[in-house]
Every structure is written in C-alpha cells, then in structure tokens.
Design a protein around this motif. Structure first.
Motif, short mmCIF file in Angstrom:
data_model
loop_
_atom_site.label_atom_id
_atom_site.label_comp_id
_atom_site.label_asym_id
_atom_site.label_seq_id
_atom_site.Cartn_x
_atom_site.Cartn_y
_atom_site.Cartn_z
N HIS A 1 0.83 -1.18 0.00
CA HIS A 1 0.00 0.00 0.00
C HIS A 1 0.88 1.25 0.00
N ASN A 2 1.32 1.64 -1.19
CA ASN A 2 2.19 2.79 -1.30
C ASN A 2 1.56 3.82 -2.23
N VAL A 3 1.05 4.90 -1.64
CA VAL A 3 0.35 5.93 -2.39
C VAL A 3 1.28 6.60 -3.40
N ASP A 4 2.51 6.89 -3.02
CA ASP A 4 3.45 7.56 -3.92
C ASP A 4 3.71 6.74 -5.18
N ILE A 5 3.90 5.43 -5.02
CA ILE A 5 4.15 4.57 -6.18
C ILE A 5 2.91 4.49 -7.06
N LEU A 6 1.75 4.40 -6.45
CA LEU A 6 0.50 4.36 -7.22
C LEU A 6 0.33 5.65 -8.03
N GLU A 7 0.56 6.79 -7.39
CA GLU A 7 0.45 8.06 -8.11
C GLU A 7 1.50 8.17 -9.22
N ARG A 8 2.69 7.66 -8.99
CA ARG A 8 3.73 7.65 -10.04
C ARG A 8 3.24 6.87 -11.25
N ASP A 9 2.64 5.70 -11.01
CA ASP A 9 2.14 4.87 -12.10
C ASP A 9 0.99 5.54 -12.83
N ILE A 10 0.10 6.19 -12.10
CA ILE A 10 -1.01 6.91 -12.73
C ILE A 10 -0.48 8.05 -13.59
N ARG A 11 0.51 8.78 -13.08
CA ARG A 11 1.12 9.87 -13.86
C ARG A 11 1.74 9.33 -15.15
N ALA A 12 2.41 8.18 -15.04
CA ALA A 12 3.03 7.58 -16.23
C ALA A 12 1.96 7.27 -17.28
N LEU A 13 0.89 6.61 -16.88
CA LEU A 13 -0.19 6.29 -17.82
C LEU A 13 -0.79 7.57 -18.40
N HIS A 14 -1.01 8.53 -17.54
CA HIS A 14 -1.60 9.81 -17.98
C HIS A 14 -0.70 10.50 -19.00
N ASN A 15 0.61 10.33 -18.85
CA ASN A 15 1.58 10.96 -19.76
C ASN A 15 1.95 10.08 -20.95
N GLY A 16 1.18 9.00 -21.15
CA GLY A 16 1.38 8.16 -22.33
C GLY A 16 2.44 7.09 -22.20
N ILE A 17 2.85 6.77 -20.99
CA ILE A 17 3.89 5.77 -20.77
C ILE A 17 3.25 4.49 -20.24
N ASP A 18 3.43 3.38 -20.98
CA ASP A 18 2.92 2.09 -20.52
C ASP A 18 3.68 1.68 -19.26
N ILE A 19 3.03 0.90 -18.40
CA ILE A 19 3.70 0.38 -17.21
C ILE A 19 3.42 -1.12 -17.11
N MET A 20 4.22 -1.79 -16.32
CA MET A 20 4.04 -3.22 -16.07
C MET A 20 3.49 -3.38 -14.64
N THR A 21 2.53 -4.30 -14.49
CA THR A 21 2.01 -4.60 -13.17
C THR A 21 3.00 -5.52 -12.44
N ILE A 22 2.83 -5.64 -11.15
CA ILE A 22 3.68 -6.49 -10.34
C ILE A 22 3.20 -7.93 -10.46
N GLU A 23 4.13 -8.84 -10.71
CA GLU A 23 3.78 -10.26 -10.77
C GLU A 23 3.53 -10.80 -9.37
N THR A 24 2.53 -11.63 -9.23
CA THR A 24 2.21 -12.29 -7.97
C THR A 24 2.12 -13.78 -8.23
N PRO A 25 2.09 -14.59 -7.17
CA PRO A 25 1.97 -16.05 -7.39
C PRO A 25 0.69 -16.44 -8.14
N TRP A 26 -0.33 -15.60 -8.11
CA TRP A 26 -1.60 -15.95 -8.76
C TRP A 26 -1.85 -15.18 -10.06
N GLN A 27 -0.96 -14.23 -10.40
CA GLN A 27 -1.19 -13.44 -11.61
C GLN A 27 0.14 -13.00 -12.20
N GLN A 28 0.30 -13.24 -13.50
CA GLN A 28 1.52 -12.80 -14.17
C GLN A 28 1.49 -11.28 -14.35
#
Length: 163
Positions: A1-28
């Motif tokens: 639960h990191n608000v700063d990282i979430l906002e960074r990712d939202i800014r990237a998407l908003h600015n046209g930059i694709d991002i990768m989600t975090i891999e978990t044992p149940w989801q690639q």
C-alpha cells in the motif's frame, strides 16, 4: 500500500507511458496500455491518492458474510491462501475497513451496497449522461464478467480524459 508509487504509475499512464504490473503467485505481470481511455484502479490505497487524477470514484460495500464468501472464492481457490489464515484474518480486515474506509464514504461519487448478492445504489452524485455511460460500462463490462465483484470494497477511479 504505497500511495506515492501508485500516483507515479497513474502519472506515467496519464503521460502516455505504458507500465508493467507487479507479478504475484496468482497473476503474471502484464503491460498496462497508456493509450486506453479508461483506467480502473481498485483497493484501499486508491482512496488516498490526489483526487486530481479522478473523474469518478465508486465505493462498493459488502457485509462481513458476503466479503468472507468472496475472499474464500478468490483467496483460497485462485490464490491458494490457507483457509484457516483467511478465517483468522477476516476480523482484522473488517476493522481496517471500518477505521480507514467507511469514514471516507462521503468522499465517493457513487456508493453501492453489494451485500447478499443485491446491488443497491446508496449515493449517486452524477446525473451527467457521460458519467452514467461510464457507470453502465463498468457494471456490464467489468464488474459482472470480471470475477463477479471479487473485492468486498472496491474503489474505482477513472483516469482523467478529455472528451
């Protein structure tokens, strides 16, 4: 639960930059496409990001019994979580929601009670046709086909877009 990282990712998407989600044992890990017009985020952390990134926020509430049933379906069957751990963590989880989420209920644009397989809209600040179009889309294209609303409390935020 990191608000700063979430906002960074939202800014990237908003600015046209694709991002990768975090891999978990149940989801690639998967690529989130920045060219998409709608971005949906869920979870408690989204409640605490700057509202300038939000066009529409939706709070979906369920009672304890409904939440436990959904967590069982998701966490035990999909994620492989031990059922005893799940049961033991439920009370603590509900306390967190009562302390951190429920007091913020008034801040959401739309509030839905989805307890006992019912779908009751408790609050709706949007009468605007475009906003209702998004809500319709979310209800029919995301909520029901996508794991039957697996999260007991879901906050959905739509990325700012120019219409």
């Amino acid at each position: 639960h990191n608000v700063d990282i979430l906002e960074r990712d939202i800014r990237a998407l908003h600015n046209g930059i694709d991002i990768m989600t975090i891999e978990t044992p149940w989801q690639q890990s998967e690529r989130l496409d920045a060219t998409k017009k709608v971005t949906i985020l869920e979870g408690m952390t989204t409640t605490f990001i700057d509202s300038k990134w939000v066009d529409l926020s939706i709070y979906i509430y369920t009672d304890n019994e409904t939440e436990l049933k959904r967590r069982f379906d998701r966490d035990v069957h999909v994620r492989g979580i031990d059922i005893e751990y799940l049961k033991a963590s439920q009370d603590e989880r509900r306390i967190q929601y009562e302390l951190f989420m429920h007091p913020l209920l008034e801040n959401f644009d739309i509030v839905i009670d989805h307890s006992n397989d019912l779908f009751k809209i408790l609050k709706n600040q949007y009468n605007d046709i475009m906003k209702m179009h998004y809500l319709y889309y979310l209800q029919h294209e995301v909520f029901f086909p996508y794991n039957q609303v697996i999260f007991s409390l879901v906050m959905i935020k739509i990325q700012k877009i120019n219409l």
